[in-house]
Design a protein around this motif. Structure first.
Motif, PDB file in Angstrom:
ATOM      1  N   ARG A 169     -29.629 -12.667 -31.154  1.00  0.00           N
ATOM      2  CA  ARG A 169     -29.260 -13.027 -29.786  1.00  0.00           C
ATOM      3  C   ARG A 169     -29.458 -11.789 -28.915  1.00  0.00           C
ATOM      4  N   PRO A 170     -29.937 -11.917 -27.702  1.00  0.00           N
ATOM      5  CA  PRO A 170     -30.170 -10.746 -26.848  1.00  0.00           C
ATOM      6  C   PRO A 170     -28.878  -9.972 -26.583  1.00  0.00           C
ATOM      7  N   ALA A 171     -28.936  -8.658 -26.753  1.00  0.00           N
ATOM      8  CA  ALA A 171     -27.767  -7.811 -26.515  1.00  0.00           C
ATOM      9  C   ALA A 171     -27.324  -7.870 -25.059  1.00  0.00           C
ATOM     10  N   ALA A 172     -28.255  -8.155 -24.148  1.00  0.00           N
ATOM     11  CA  ALA A 172     -27.936  -8.179 -22.720  1.00  0.00           C
ATOM     12  C   ALA A 172     -26.946  -9.285 -22.366  1.00  0.00           C
ATOM     13  N   TRP A 173     -26.845 -10.323 -23.210  1.00  0.00           N
ATOM     14  CA  TRP A 173     -25.893 -11.388 -22.906  1.00  0.00           C
ATOM     15  C   TRP A 173     -24.471 -10.844 -22.797  1.00  0.00           C
ATOM     16  N   ALA A 174     -24.133  -9.896 -23.636  1.00  0.00           N
ATOM     17  CA  ALA A 174     -22.749  -9.423 -23.718  1.00  0.00           C
ATOM     18  C   ALA A 174     -22.268  -8.780 -22.425  1.00  0.00           C
ATOM     19  N   THR A 175     -23.175  -8.315 -21.588  1.00  0.00           N
ATOM     20  CA  THR A 175     -22.781  -7.685 -20.326  1.00  0.00           C
ATOM     21  C   THR A 175     -23.218  -8.510 -19.106  1.00  0.00           C
ATOM     22  N   ALA A 176     -23.636  -9.744 -19.341  1.00  0.00           N
ATOM     23  CA  ALA A 176     -24.116 -10.583 -18.241  1.00  0.00           C
ATOM     24  C   ALA A 176     -22.973 -10.961 -17.306  1.00  0.00           C
ATOM     25  N   THR A 177     -23.243 -10.955 -16.021  1.00  0.00           N
ATOM     26  CA  THR A 177     -22.273 -11.371 -15.009  1.00  0.00           C
ATOM     27  C   THR A 177     -22.965 -12.271 -13.993  1.00  0.00           C
ATOM     28  N   ALA A 178     -22.166 -13.075 -13.312  1.00  0.00           N
ATOM     29  CA  ALA A 178     -22.717 -13.973 -12.301  1.00  0.00           C
ATOM     30  C   ALA A 178     -22.989 -13.224 -11.005  1.00  0.00           C
ATOM     31  N   LYS A 179     -23.970 -13.690 -10.279  1.00  0.00           N
ATOM     32  CA  LYS A 179     -24.303 -13.100  -8.987  1.00  0.00           C
ATOM     33  C   LYS A 179     -23.489 -13.730  -7.862  1.00  0.00           C
ATOM     34  N   GLN A 180     -22.905 -14.904  -8.107  1.00  0.00           N
ATOM     35  CA  GLN A 180     -22.122 -15.606  -7.093  1.00  0.00           C
ATOM     36  C   GLN A 180     -20.639 -15.305  -7.274  1.00  0.00           C
ATOM     37  N   GLN A 181     -19.951 -15.028  -6.204  1.00  0.00           N
ATOM     38  CA  GLN A 181     -18.516 -14.808  -6.272  1.00  0.00           C
ATOM     39  C   GLN A 181     -17.810 -16.114  -6.622  1.00  0.00           C
ATOM     40  N   GLY A 182     -16.785 -16.006  -7.460  1.00  0.00           N
ATOM     41  CA  GLY A 182     -16.045 -17.190  -7.870  1.00  0.00           C
ATOM     42  C   GLY A 182     -16.752 -18.019  -8.916  1.00  0.00           C
ATOM     43  N   ARG A 183     -17.826 -17.479  -9.489  1.00  0.00           N
ATOM     44  CA  ARG A 183     -18.574 -18.164 -10.543  1.00  0.00           C
ATOM     45  C   ARG A 183     -18.702 -17.235 -11.744  1.00  0.00           C
ATOM     46  N   LEU A 184     -18.941 -17.827 -12.915  1.00  0.00           N
ATOM     47  CA  LEU A 184     -19.116 -17.066 -14.136  1.00  0.00           C
ATOM     48  C   LEU A 184     -20.506 -17.314 -14.706  1.00  0.00           C
ATOM     49  N   HIS A 185     -21.060 -16.306 -15.326  1.00  0.00           N
ATOM     50  CA  HIS A 185     -22.246 -16.495 -16.145  1.00  0.00           C
ATOM     51  C   HIS A 185     -21.847 -17.358 -17.346  1.00  0.00           C
ATOM     52  N   PRO A 186     -22.726 -18.231 -17.844  1.00  0.00           N
ATOM     53  CA  PRO A 186     -22.350 -19.067 -18.993  1.00  0.00           C
ATOM     54  C   PRO A 186     -21.819 -18.268 -20.178  1.00  0.00           C
ATOM     55  N   TYR A 187     -22.354 -17.076 -20.414  1.00  0.00           N
ATOM     56  CA  TYR A 187     -21.852 -16.275 -21.530  1.00  0.00           C
ATOM     57  C   TYR A 187     -20.407 -15.854 -21.278  1.00  0.00           C
ATOM     58  N   GLN A 188     -20.087 -15.467 -20.040  1.00  0.00           N
ATOM     59  CA  GLN A 188     -18.708 -15.107 -19.718  1.00  0.00           C
ATOM     60  C   GLN A 188     -17.756 -16.283 -19.925  1.00  0.00           C
ATOM     61  N   ALA A 189     -18.250 -17.471 -19.602  1.00  0.00           N
ATOM     62  CA  ALA A 189     -17.411 -18.666 -19.725  1.00  0.00           C
ATOM     63  C   ALA A 189     -17.163 -19.055 -21.174  1.00  0.00           C
ATOM     64  N   LEU A 190     -18.144 -18.811 -22.055  1.00  0.00           N
ATOM     65  CA  LEU A 190     -18.081 -19.376 -23.403  1.00  0.00           C
ATOM     66  C   LEU A 190     -17.751 -18.369 -24.493  1.00  0.00           C
ATOM     67  N   ALA A 191     -18.103 -17.119 -24.338  1.00  0.00           N
ATOM     68  CA  ALA A 191     -17.871 -16.153 -25.420  1.00  0.00           C
ATOM     69  C   ALA A 191     -16.410 -16.108 -25.878  1.00  0.00           C
ATOM     70  N   PRO A 192     -15.414 -16.201 -24.981  1.00  0.00           N
ATOM     71  CA  PRO A 192     -14.024 -16.166 -25.448  1.00  0.00           C
ATOM     72  C   PRO A 192     -13.636 -17.353 -26.314  1.00  0.00           C
TER      73      PRO A 192
END
Length: 545
Positions: free
Chosen positions: A349-372
């Protein structure tokens, strides 16, 4: 054994004798005799809000327990509603039996109430579709349906129940045998010499693969597939995604598949998911072997790859896995380096996913939403992951893993997540059940939250809410441009509040740090719960090294 009072009693008693404990159902005029008979037979009726949901629940039950899942719906429009869900079960190779009420024999062709050519409608989506002839035929018809659903390549079977057959008096006693053996699937074994020939051919290849279909990715069959790989040292890979070679759950599988020089299709169709065996997805010189329960698959494969298809054998996947494993006795694995490369590609899996963030305020990148979510799934040996929807479902399959998984599957259909999750909670009591779905998906069967509340079936629905049908939006964006996106917009609906209105628990998440607390509250509430996560609408991941 005493003679049942009527056809409905004969049907219910036969189901109980075969070990069927519950029916997933929705009431209707034609099937009231069966509802009544189930009281005496001790069969639970789990009553849904839509007929398709009853079939989806039966489907998930079958996948998780290995038992046939039985759905019971009324005739006419009830049957028509249910049939749509058969395709998902069929492509997932799930042993489901759909029982549908039916207009009486005596009134057929006369304009009977809700008269419909039900078997003709179900036949293209089922292994068999039958109209029961009489009260006395119902036990044999029922046992045949249960047996056929699990035999060969598992899949749905339909039986229509005319009301006069249900209500008529019986003249014959039921079979005296009881238990799962009463309707045990028929097995077609792979001969030992054929198994050895297959293994010898694979052993001579430099980069062999064994590919299985969805039925070999569950329960004891998955364990048998793992045991086969350990014994022969050749990678055994299951495929169950409409994304096929680009399935994010399989990491960098596409690049490793292109290197294979011999592939055994073990219950795996050579279809669109494998690009029909064509280059560049699969090397033009790659040879194929095929073991399948359905001989028609050999002809389909020959049409695709011609003389590259070598040895073929007709057998069901379960006996084939066992026979190949037995053929490994005394065999010395010789593909350790290749197998290690394959497993590394699948795990990548790409290492970059672990630090991915959304560009829109009040939104999450899918990785941020699901990794937990993974921490929750890791806490129980029987945790179940349900993944459904377009792009968000693919993110879930790429990021998350669990001991048991129920995905929308090769059908590429969406909408089954909530009934899947309710059935999973029933099949795995006490274990965490997490369904990841899109906001579009939630709308298909939102009322099944009510079903889960009524039957106290807790699960956590993590809704990735990007306020659109994102898979189709991404197609429009890619193929037609940003000025020609139309018909894929949704509202940023508060699905958490919808869930609360049905009596469940709901929470809204707009910040990454709120995901874990929201999951903890959902898990602790003991109710069907919705964690409504506002996400950035990104395309599904394409994993490349």
């Amino acid at each position: 054994m005493s003679v049942p009072r009527n056809g409905a009693a004969a049907l219910a008693s036969t189901l109980a004798a075969a070990g069927v404990r519950r029916l997933f159902t929705l009431s209707g005029n034609h099937i009231m005799p069966v509802f009544d008979a189930c009281l005496d037979a001790g069969i639970e009726l789990l009553h849904t809000r839509h007929e398709a949901a009853a079939v989806h629940m039966a489907d998930a039950w079958a996948r998780l327990t290995g038992e046939p899942g039985v759905a019971l719906v009324t005739g006419g429009p009830g049957h028509a509603n249910a049939v749509s869900a058969l395709y998902t079960a069929s492509m997932a190779e799930s042993p489901v039996v759909l029982l549908s009420g039916h207009a009486p024999h005596a009134q057929l062709g006369m304009g009977a109430f809700q008269e419909m050519r039900q078997t003709d409608i179900a036949a293209p989506l089922a292994k068999a579709a039958t109209l029961a002839a009489s009260a006395d035929s119902l036990p044999a018809d029922m046992l045949r349906a249960l047996r056929l659903a699990g035999s060969g390549r598992p899949g749905p079977v339909h039986l229509s129940l005319p009301t006069d057959a249900l209500e008529a008096a019986c003249t014959q006693p039921l079979p005296e045998q009881t238990g799962a053996g009463l309707a045990a699937p028929l097995a077609q074994a792979l001969p030992a010499d054929t198994a050895r020939a297959v293994l010898d051919t694979l052993a001579q290849a430099r980069r062999p693969l064994i590919l299985t279909g969805p039925a070999a990715m569950r329960g004891a069959d998955q364990q048998a597939a793992n045991a086969l790989e350990a014994a022969c040292g050749i990678p055994v890979i299951g495929m169950q995604s409409p994304r096929g070679v680009a399935d994010p759950a399989l990491g960098a599988f596409a690049e490793i598949l292109a290197q294979a020089d011999c592939i055994l299709l073990l219950g795996k169709r050579l279809d669109f998911t494998l690009k029909f065996g064509a280059a560049p997805a699969i090397a033009a010189a790659c040879a194929f072997l095929q073991i399948d329960a359905d001989a028609v698959e050999f002809e389909r494969s020959r049409r695709a790859v011609g003389e590259r298809l070598g040895l073929t054998a007709q057998a069901d996947h379960g006996t084939a896995l066992a026979a190949l494993r037995d053929a490994c006795a005394g065999y010395t694995p010789r593909h350790a380096a290749w197998t290690a490369d394959v497993r590394a590609a699948l795990a990548y899996r790409p290492a970059a996913w672990a630090t991915a963030t959304a560009k829109q305020q009040g939104r999450l990148h899918p990785y941020q939403a699901l990794a937990p979510v993974q921490a929750l799934l890791d806490r129980h040996p029987n945790a179940v992951l349900v993944a459904d929807g377009g792009e968000i479902g693919q993110w879930a399959q790429a990021i998350l893993h669990a001991p048991d998984k129920v995905f929308n599957g090769v059908a590429g259909s969406i909408g089954a997540a909530l009934p899947f999750a309710a059935a999973a909670s029933l099949a795995r009591p006490g274990a965490p059940v997490v369904a990841v779905l899109g906001d579009g998906t939630f709308g298909f069967h939102a009322a099944e939250i009510d079903t889960a509340v009524r039957y106290r079936l807790p699960f956590i629905a993590v809704v990735g809410n990007d306020a659109r049908w994102n898979a189709e939006y991404q197609i429009q964006l890619r193929e037609y441009g940003p000025e020609r996106t139309v018909g894929c917009e949704l509202l940023p609906t508060r699905y958490d509040l919808v869930t609360q209105a049905f009596g469940g628990h709901g929470s809204l998440v707009t910040m990454a740090e709120a995901v874990t607390p929201a999951l903890a509250q959902a898990r602790g509430c003991g109710l069907p719960a919705c964690v409504n996560v506002m996400i950035e609408g990104l395309p599904a991941p394409v994993v490349r090294r």
